[in-house]
Design an enzyme around this catalytic site. Structure first.
Site, PDB file in Angstrom:
ATOM      1  N   HIS A  78      41.000  44.052  36.542  1.00 37.33           N
ATOM      2  CA  HIS A  78      41.678  43.888  37.826  1.00 37.33           C
ATOM      3  C   HIS A  78      41.806  42.418  38.178  1.00 37.33           C
ATOM      4  O   HIS A  78      41.068  41.561  37.670  1.00 37.33           O
ATOM      5  CB  HIS A  78      40.918  44.622  38.943  1.00 37.33           C
ATOM      6  CG  HIS A  78      39.632  43.962  39.360  1.00 37.33           C
ATOM      7  ND1 HIS A  78      39.554  43.051  40.385  1.00 37.33           N
ATOM      8  CD2 HIS A  78      38.367  44.084  38.874  1.00 37.33           C
ATOM      9  CE1 HIS A  78      38.305  42.646  40.523  1.00 37.33           C
ATOM     10  NE2 HIS A  78      37.563  43.252  39.614  1.00 37.33           N
ATOM     11  N   CYS A  79      42.787  42.113  39.042  1.00 37.55           N
ATOM     12  CA  CYS A  79      42.928  40.775  39.590  1.00 37.55           C
ATOM     13  C   CYS A  79      42.690  40.875  41.093  1.00 37.55           C
ATOM     14  O   CYS A  79      42.007  41.782  41.551  1.00 37.55           O
ATOM     15  CB  CYS A  79      44.304  40.189  39.265  1.00 37.55           C
ATOM     16  SG  CYS A  79      45.680  41.156  39.921  1.00 37.55           S
ATOM     17  N   ALA A  80      43.272  39.974  41.871  1.00 36.70           N
ATOM     18  CA  ALA A  80      42.989  39.958  43.309  1.00 36.70           C
ATOM     19  C   ALA A  80      43.530  41.183  44.026  1.00 36.70           C
ATOM     20  O   ALA A  80      42.943  41.646  45.011  1.00 36.70           O
ATOM     21  CB  ALA A  80      43.578  38.694  43.931  1.00 36.70           C
TER      22      ALA A  80
END
Length: 467
Positions: free
Chosen positions: A26-28
């Site tokens: 995942h990212c932000a």
């Protein structure tokens, strides 16, 4: 079972089950899922899951938008239910094997330049704050005048605003070595060599205050302060050179010989061959960019403001990072930022219209937070979760972006930095431009909102979607 745990379970099922998921990261704002067969993904089922703000397949990953904070919790639940976890770097390695040559090149640009953007954003904010505190009206509020500012304070502000650009080649070469498999510290030193105080300063040479060093009587050599392309290519070639040398040198000599030969060969190549050629290419690219932005009657702002979010969808927008860095280094300001801000704000305006007009509680709960996200500079939830889903809101957002970009060009707005837009972007215009910047945003939002409200969305569109 908790809500997030149920969401994770439904998501795994909707993308084809655990057997169809290679890994998850995942990212932000997004959950990034590597799937074995994208044909097994049930797009409609995914979009109907609670808290999902949109989902799309791009660059070899199935990306599900949850938003800041929420994505971390969903990710943890997905991993707890047996899905293999991978780091973003591991996923990037898998992604790099996918896509055509152009897509891989653009991703590489992004991998190199995205990590150094935060310090350039900070530099832009320092420039904006300096412009604010140096205004006569602000100083007068404290009973001061510009001549009352001490030289030491001005020197301190120069340290804040100039350092990142003075040593920009070092940042670029460091990141390029990291991406292309070399030792980042060697890239850092190579970049520092390109701006060594022993070389004539590039800005001083351009101003006529210094002369290049002449080698062999015909070859001018100078520093590359603020240059991007020479450092990028030197980093690429240098990383490959280091790996080649390391494979040839005995392990007992590797620690000494590899960095010695890499730096010796690369600084010679960079100063005498790559630098002069690529710096000329860089100047041509920059001149062409400035010429386009200077098109009369706001044409450039209209075209760029309209098309920018289309480019964002394709995922190749990171290629413009190098252009913005070049504008800031060469001109001292960034006329591109305000145009992009208009395109971002307009998509938020379109999503806001959908959220306020619809009677669907689920769509309202999706569209309103998505519009706020766009006003904070992140358009993916608005684009993929709302505007593209219903088609016409996205088009109305493009029109709003074009109109806002047109006014940004006409008003000749000049940002002090890059990569932050709409509400956070006000920090780049803390001078006489602040009112005009706010006006451009309001125009973009207003046009997109009005067009979407009148022509772009009806709850009948949602009824058709659910049939």
């Amino acid at each position: 079972m908790s809500v997030n745990s149920q969401i994770a379970k439904e998501l795994i099922e909707a993308v084809g089950g655990e057997s169809n998921i290679s890994s998850v990261a995942h990212c932000a704002t997004r959950l990034r899922i590597m799937v074995n067969d994208k044909e097994k993904i049930n797009q409609e089922q995914v979009e109907n899951i609670e808290k999902v703000k949109g989902a799309f397949y791009n660059s070899g990953q199935y990306q599900v938008i949850f938003g800041t904070g929420t994505v971390n919790k969903i990710f943890a639940e997905v991993v707890d239910q047996g899905v293999s976890e991978s780091s973003r770097d591991e996923q990037k390695a898998d992604v790099k094997k996918q896509g055509n040559l152009f897509q891989r090149i653009i991703r590489t640009f992004g991998d190199v330049f995205v990590p150094i953007i935060p310090v350039l954003v900070a530099t832009g904010l320092f420039m904006g704050l300096r412009g604010l505190v140096m205004q006569e009206t602000v100083l007068a509020f404290f009973g001061m005048a510009p001549e009352d500012i001490s030289d030491n304070f001005l020197l301190f502000t120069e340290v804040l605003t100039d350092t990142a650009f003075v040593f920009l080649p070092a940042l670029v070469a460091w990141s390029a070595f990291r991406v292309f498999g070399g030792s980042p510290v060697i890239g850092l030193v190579l970049g520092l060599m390109l701006v060594s105080p022993a070389l004539p300063n590039a800005w001083a040479v351009a101003a006529g205050d210094a002369e290049p060093l002449m080698f062999f009587g015909v070859l001018p050599v100078l520093g590359y302060q603020g240059s991007v392309l020479p450092a990028f290519i030197a980093g690429l070639v240098g990383a490959k050179m280091e790996k080649w040398i390391r494979n040839k040198v005995p392990e007992s000599l590797d620690l000494i010989v590899t960095p010695f030969l890499t730096l010796l060969i690369m600084i010679s190549l960079a100063l005498f061959v790559l630098g002069p050629v690529l710096h000329s290419v860089e100047e041509i690219i920059l001149s062409a960019t400035v010429a386009v932005l200077d098109w009369p009657l706001g044409i450039a702002g209209l075209l760029i403001g309209f098309s920018n979010q289309i480019i964002v969808i394709t995922g190749v927008h990171h290629v413009f990072n190098m252009m913005e860095i070049g504008l800031l280094e060469s001109l001292g300001f960034n006329p591109y930022n305000a145009i992009i801000t208009a395109s971002v704000a307009a998509q938020g305006g379109a999503a806001l219209a959908v959220g306020l007009k619809t009677k669907s509680k689920k769509l309202k709960a999706l569209a309103l937070p998505s519009s706020l996200s766009a006003f904070l500079g992140i358009t993916e939830p608005a684009i993929f979760g709302v505007n593209l889903r219903y088609g016409k809101p996205f088009i109305m957002g493009l029109i709003g972006g074009g109109v806002g970009g047109f006014f940004a060009s006409i008003m000749n707005l000049q940002g002090t930095g890059m990569s932050i837009t709409v509400i956070p972007g006000t920090l780049l215009y803390l001078n006489e431009q602040l009112f005009l910047y706010i006006l451009v945003n309001l125009i973009a939002i207003g046009v997109a909102f009005s067009l979407t409200w009148v022509f772009g969305y009806s709850d009948l569109d949602k009824v058709k979607e659910n049939k």
